[in-house]
Write an enzyme that holds these catalytic residues in place. Structure first.
Site, PDB file in Angstrom:
ATOM      1  N   ASP A   1      24.991  34.466  39.302  1.00 56.09           N
ATOM      2  CA  ASP A   1      26.205  34.745  39.980  1.00 56.09           C
ATOM      3  C   ASP A   1      25.899  34.072  41.296  1.00 56.09           C
ATOM      4  OD1 ASP A   1      28.087  36.322  41.863  1.00 56.09           O
ATOM      5  OD2 ASP A   1      28.091  37.629  39.783  1.00 56.09           O
TER       6      ASP A   1
ATOM      7  N   GLY B   1      29.589  40.712  38.969  1.00 57.08           N
ATOM      8  CA  GLY B   1      30.655  41.599  39.143  1.00 57.08           C
ATOM      9  C   GLY B   1      31.019  42.721  38.437  1.00 57.08           C
TER      10      GLY B   1
ATOM     11  N   LYS C   1      43.511  30.708  33.726  1.00 59.47           N
ATOM     12  CA  LYS C   1      42.857  31.187  32.461  1.00 59.47           C
ATOM     13  C   LYS C   1      43.328  30.726  31.283  1.00 59.47           C
ATOM     14  CE  LYS C   1      40.143  33.964  33.247  1.00 59.47           C
ATOM     15  NZ  LYS C   1      38.532  33.862  33.226  1.00 59.47           N
TER      16      LYS C   1
ATOM     17  N   THR D   1      53.597  47.822  45.291  1.00 58.93           N
ATOM     18  CA  THR D   1      54.323  46.576  45.323  1.00 58.93           C
ATOM     19  C   THR D   1      55.748  46.903  44.955  1.00 58.93           C
ATOM     20  OG1 THR D   1      53.867  45.586  43.253  1.00 58.93           O
ATOM     21  CG2 THR D   1      52.447  44.828  45.311  1.00 58.93           C
TER      22      THR D   1
ATOM     23  N   LYS E   1      47.024  37.954  31.907  1.00 57.29           N
ATOM     24  CA  LYS E   1      47.864  37.391  32.621  1.00 57.29           C
ATOM     25  C   LYS E   1      48.002  35.770  32.209  1.00 57.29           C
ATOM     26  CE  LYS E   1      47.359  40.357  36.721  1.00 57.29           C
ATOM     27  NZ  LYS E   1      46.686  41.452  35.976  1.00 57.29           N
TER      28      LYS E   1
ATOM     29  N   ALA F   1      31.818  35.446  32.660  1.00 51.88           N
ATOM     30  CA  ALA F   1      32.788  36.243  33.213  1.00 51.88           C
ATOM     31  C   ALA F   1      32.990  35.584  34.729  1.00 51.88           C
ATOM     32  CB  ALA F   1      32.030  37.658  33.193  1.00 51.88           C
TER      33      ALA F   1
ATOM     34  N   VAL G   1      41.577  46.377  34.538  1.00 48.37           N
ATOM     35  CA  VAL G   1      40.328  47.235  34.287  1.00 48.37           C
ATOM     36  C   VAL G   1      40.318  48.152  35.300  1.00 48.37           C
ATOM     37  CG1 VAL G   1      37.936  47.131  34.067  1.00 48.37           C
ATOM     38  CG2 VAL G   1      39.257  45.363  33.194  1.00 48.37           C
TER      39      VAL G   1
END
Length: 633
Positions: free
Chosen positions: A332, A310, A441, A492, A429, A383, A468
């Site tokens: 991955d 990623g 998370k 948005t 977040k 990650a 990021v």
């Protein structure tokens, strides 16, 4: 060659002025004869006297023009100030000529009619020639030049700017050099002492605040920012001004990143000029890190990176490879990304880096155990995660399976197989989450803190940062695709703001955190001031040479499910304390009730396995009390 060419043009302009003054003298004589003046002056306008008068007039006027600086400017750069200097020079020359002629013929009355007519015509002729020449011949000449080069404005008339100009001129001698297509029109510089200076025939046209006007007036299509030593805030100010033009923008790297070739006479800066990136407009200095501590951590170790293909994981792989690890293990589920970073490292390092690339899912405990048993990693960076907020709103059970239980699987295996340090990648977040992704998370952070409080052999830590730039799913790649495909940019909400950092900064934080960790910490980064997404979109439009809302429409679509208007300030989290790095802070450990957490995770796992989204969300909210789910429907 360029100096001699410039001197040749000066001589040609001087000759043209002499011809204009001479012709005006002849015309004046003709006018006086036609009018048949009945004065003693008639004897002066006979041919011998006219020749002497014209000669005196030419010599004195040329001298005055030279004193006033009329020949110090390239023709194309004449502006109102320069025309005024020509006017003053000519008026002074005509007045002095009249004085000399009156002394020569012992009467000012004899000279007055001739002086008024020839002087007036000469003043108009000299000034008008420059105006017409610039607007006609120069414009035609430049129109031809556009076909072979972009009209370019260089920001900064210092050493770097001069070297860039030298490189441009040298490139024009090489037919195979793509830089030959650059046509330097002028400089801008905020040093008042440099204003109106001419550097190798290219003039300093003004200050940085004049950039939009200069670009429009001179039909500029490319701006080269040539101040490598510029401070970050000043750099952002100037680039903000540049971004308001329709021009493409290229930039010289910071002076610390410039490459100097000791084998050449001088430094080729033109080859190091790069396209401006959106991060150049963030207005925050790049975060610096202690590379020696990272090297101590990584060198000679087996390093595993889950989600290694990623955007964050692949940059982790790139940076870890610089510190001579014993082996890098990329895990991955998406084979294309894993293959890309594998090939990139092989191309870069060849056999110097021992690399294992494994296709597997962190959700598969048995497969992950097989990998841990085989690879025996010393360090793990986790990650792998589903990160796309709106998509996870539609499939909360998938987010739970992958994010929460994928993390739990890898963390338990890290403990079982004696990993020295385990670093989990989190997000801002997770602070008072309003969406499924953020809540999962936050649950991962709780799992890592639980593992830290119930293990002795492995240091479990979390790193948390904001958005990021350029990562998969971030706004910049989306905006770029929309602009390049001629579509409207979709934002948005006009007031939505976010914290941003670059991928290398985010990964450097992760590595630095790993080197500083003692177990249980949540590392957060001071990311500076938040950025308004609308401003980001507008600047990106300008970087493409387009005008926001005119060339590119910006449409506001409304907040997506689970999306916040304002992200929480990371620095507001209670208990943060500073580290040796002034940009990195540590959140105090929060005690986790082991029995309660494990029981809740068992229930959540069973619910997620049955794909019961509603019940899974209820259980997730019980585990994460700060989860305030907002659907924005």
């Amino acid at each position: 060659m360029r100096v001699s060419n410039f001197n040749f043009r000066k001589v040609m302009l001087l000759i043209v002025d002499a011809v204009i003054i001479s012709i005006c003298g002849v015309i004046s004589n003709f006018i006086l004869q036609v009018l048949n003046f009945q004065t003693g002056f008639r004897s002066i306008v006979e041919t011998p006297y006219v020749v002497v008068s014209i000669l005196i007039n030419v010599i004195i006027c040329i001298f005055c023009l030279f004193i006033c600086g009329a020949y110090n400017k390239a023709w194309r750069y004449f502006n109102a100030k320069d025309y005024l200097s020509c006017l003053i020079g000519m008026v002074a020359g005509v007045a002095l000529s009249a004085l000399v002629l009156s002394l020569r013929y012992n009467s000012f009355n004899y000279v007055l009619p001739y002086t008024l007519i020839s002087g007036g015509l000469s003043v108009v002729g000299v000034v008008l020639f420059r105006l017409i020449f610039k607007r006609a011949f120069i414009k035609i000449n430049d129109a031809g030049a556009i076909d072979v080069g972009e009209r370019t404005l260089i920001v900064g008339a210092g050493n770097a700017g001069k070297i860039i100009l030298e490189d441009i001129f040298n490139a024009k001698q090489d037919s195979n050099n793509p830089s030959k297509s650059i046509f330097p029109v002028g400089f801008v510089d905020d040093d008042r002492l440099k204003q109106d200076n001419v550097i190798s025939s290219v003039r300093v046209l003004g200050q940085t605040t004049d950039i939009p006007d200069i670009c429009e007036k001179e039909n500029i299509s490319l701006i080269i920012f040539a101040i490598p030593s510029c401070e970050e805030e000043e750099r952002k100010r100037i680039l903000d001004i540049c971004s308001k033009t329709k021009c493409k923008i290229k930039i010289i790297p910071y002076i610390s990143k410039l490459l100097f070739d000791e084998n050449e006479d001088g430094t080729r800066l033109l080859n190091q000029v790069k396209d401006i990136r959106i991060e150049d407009l963030l207005g925050r200095p790049p975060i610096t890190f202690d590379k020696s501590s990272i090297k101590t951590l990584v060198e000679g170790k087996v390093c595993m990176i889950t989600g290694g293909g990623g955007s964050i994981g692949s940059e982790l792989v790139r940076q870890i490879a610089q510190y001579n690890p014993k082996r890098i293990v990329i895990v991955d589920i998406y084979e294309n990304n894993a293959y890309d970073i594998q090939q990139e490292l092989r191309l870069e390092y060849g056999d110097k880096v021992n690399l294992d690339t494994i296709i597997a899912s962190v959700r598969d405990y048995d497969k992950m155990e097989q990998i841990f048993a085989q690879e025996r990693p010393d360090l793990v960076w986790h990650a792998a995660a589903h990160k796309h907020v709106p998509l996870m709103e539609t499939v909360p059970c998938e987010a739970i399976k992958n994010n929460i239980f994928g993390t739990y699987n890898v963390a338990r295996l890290a403990q079982k197989y004696g990993v020295k340090r385990f670093v989990m990648i989190s997000t801002d977040k997770a602070v008072n989450p309003t969406n499924v992704m953020g809540a999962t998370k936050r649950c991962c952070e709780m799992i890592i803190q639980y593992m830290s409080q119930n293990t002795t052999g492995t240091d479990f830590v979390t790193t948390r940062f904001g958005n990021v730039l350029g990562s998969n799913g971030s706004v910049i790649p989306i905006f770029r695709r929309q602009i390049e495909n001629g579509k409207p940019i979709t934002v948005t909400h006009p007031d939505i703001i976010r914290y941003f950092m670059t991928i290398p900064e985010a990964v450097s934080l992760v590595l630095q955190a790993a080197s500083m960790a003692k177990g249980g910490e949540i590392f957060v980064l001071d990311m500076g001031e938040p950025v308004k997404i609308t401003t980001l979109a507008e600047n990106l439009c300008r970087m493409y040479g387009k005008i926001p809302y005119k060339d590119v429409e910006i449409k506001f679509t409304g907040l997506r499910p689970g999306e916040k208007l304002f992200e929480e300030l990371l620095m507001d989290e209670e208990g943060l304390k500073q580290t040796d790095n002034e940009k990195i802070f540590i959140g105090n450990q929060i005690h986790i009730d082991k029995d309660k957490l494990l029981h809740s995770l068992d229930e959540l796992k069973e619910c997620a396995s049955e794909n019961d989204d509603d019940e899974a969300l209820k259980l997730l909210a019980e585990i994460v009390p700060t989860f305030n789910h907002q659907t924005n429907k």
